[in-house]
Design a protein around this motif. Structure first.
Motif, short mmCIF file in Angstrom:
data_model
loop_
_atom_site.label_atom_id
_atom_site.label_comp_id
_atom_site.label_asym_id
_atom_site.label_seq_id
_atom_site.Cartn_x
_atom_site.Cartn_y
_atom_site.Cartn_z
N ALA A 25 7.71 6.32 60.38
CA ALA A 25 6.99 7.60 60.38
C ALA A 25 7.86 8.72 60.96
O ALA A 25 7.86 9.84 60.44
N SER A 26 8.62 8.42 62.01
CA SER A 26 9.52 9.43 62.59
C SER A 26 10.63 9.81 61.62
O SER A 26 10.99 10.98 61.50
N LEU A 27 11.17 8.82 60.92
CA LEU A 27 12.23 9.10 59.95
C LEU A 27 11.72 10.01 58.83
O LEU A 27 12.38 10.98 58.45
N ALA A 28 10.54 9.70 58.32
CA ALA A 28 9.98 10.51 57.23
C ALA A 28 9.65 11.92 57.72
O ALA A 28 9.98 12.91 57.06
N GLY A 29 9.01 12.01 58.89
CA GLY A 29 8.67 13.33 59.43
C GLY A 29 9.90 14.15 59.74
O GLY A 29 9.94 15.36 59.47
N LEU A 66 17.31 19.27 67.83
CA LEU A 66 16.08 18.75 68.43
C LEU A 66 15.33 17.84 67.47
O LEU A 66 14.83 16.77 67.85
N VAL A 67 15.25 18.25 66.20
CA VAL A 67 14.57 17.42 65.21
C VAL A 67 15.32 16.08 65.05
O VAL A 67 14.71 15.01 65.01
N VAL A 68 16.64 16.17 64.93
CA VAL A 68 17.44 14.95 64.79
C VAL A 68 17.26 14.05 66.02
O VAL A 68 17.09 12.82 65.90
N ALA A 69 17.27 14.66 67.21
CA ALA A 69 17.19 13.88 68.45
C ALA A 69 15.89 13.10 68.55
O ALA A 69 15.89 11.93 68.94
N PHE A 70 14.77 13.74 68.18
CA PHE A 70 13.48 13.11 68.42
C PHE A 70 12.94 12.33 67.23
O PHE A 70 11.95 11.61 67.38
N THR A 71 13.56 12.44 66.06
CA THR A 71 13.03 11.74 64.88
C THR A 71 14.04 10.80 64.24
O THR A 71 13.71 9.65 63.95
#
Length: 208
Positions: A25-29, A66-71
């Motif tokens: 789910a994190s990868l897709a988001g 930030l998006v890369v770090a958290f997802t």
């Protein structure tokens, strides 16, 4: 005179492939957020005025890391000798002999060297855990009333299953000589530095 051949060598020790755990789910988001951000930021860089272009540039420098770090970045890798936990801003390498415990309460955590580290790549879903508990209760009720005893394995939440696998790997590898050592922590500067530059740039632009 009989000749004897070479003594048979002992069978090689079984090797286990490294296992990786991530959140689909994190990868897709994260992928969707990156596409949206690059589309909006790219449009501003191409068509905006000088001030707008600078704002878009700094926003991308802040937002993309930030998006890369958290997802996209979080992952847990379990090998024969060590557990590697890659979180948003740090990578923690833990030899199995240094791992003291693995728990999943409200978040998945590993304890090593007197410290506690969260495992972002293994999310804990309380809803999934409650659903598994209800299924297990229904299975126990059916067995009490004479239903078939072989109803398959007891359902468990994904995080609990993953932690059980990691515990088995720790027990299997903790005594190995190559699995000894101290925890090592590395900061993810390729993620941190652009984010800091973007945040400072946005603050300066907004103050002007």
């Amino acid at each position: 005179m009989t000749s004897t051949g070479p003594e048979p060598s002992s069978p090689p020790q079984q090797q286990y492939a490294e296992r990786s755990y991530r959140s689909p789910a994190s990868l897709a988001g994260g992928g969707l957020l990156l596409l949206l951000g690059l589309w909006l930021g790219g449009d501003a860089l191409l068509r905006g005025e000088a001030h707008t272009k600078l704002m878009a540039l700094f926003a991308l420098l802040l937002g993309v890391p930030l998006v890369v770090a958290f997802t996209l970045r979080p992952v847990v890798r379990a090998g024969e000798d060590r557990l590697t936990v890659r979180n948003p801003f740090r990578t923690i390498t833990l030899p199995w002999a240094a791992v003291e415990d693995l728990r999943a309460t409200f978040s998945a955590e590993v304890f090593a060297g007197g410290a506690k580290y969260q495992m972002w790549a293994i999310p804990v879903s309380l809803r999934q855990r409650k659903k598994a508990g209800r299924q297990a209760a229904r299975g126990a009720s059916r067995s009490r009333f004479g239903a078939a005893a072989d109803a398959g394995p007891v359902p468990r939440a994904t995080a609990d299953q993953t932690l059980e696998e990691l515990r088995e790997l720790r027990e299997r590898g903790a005594e190995r000589e190559t699995a000894k050592g101290e925890p090592a922590v590395r900061w993810a500067y390729p993620v941190i530095v652009p984010g800091v530059v973007g945040a400072v740039g946005l603050a300066v632009m907004l103050a002007l």
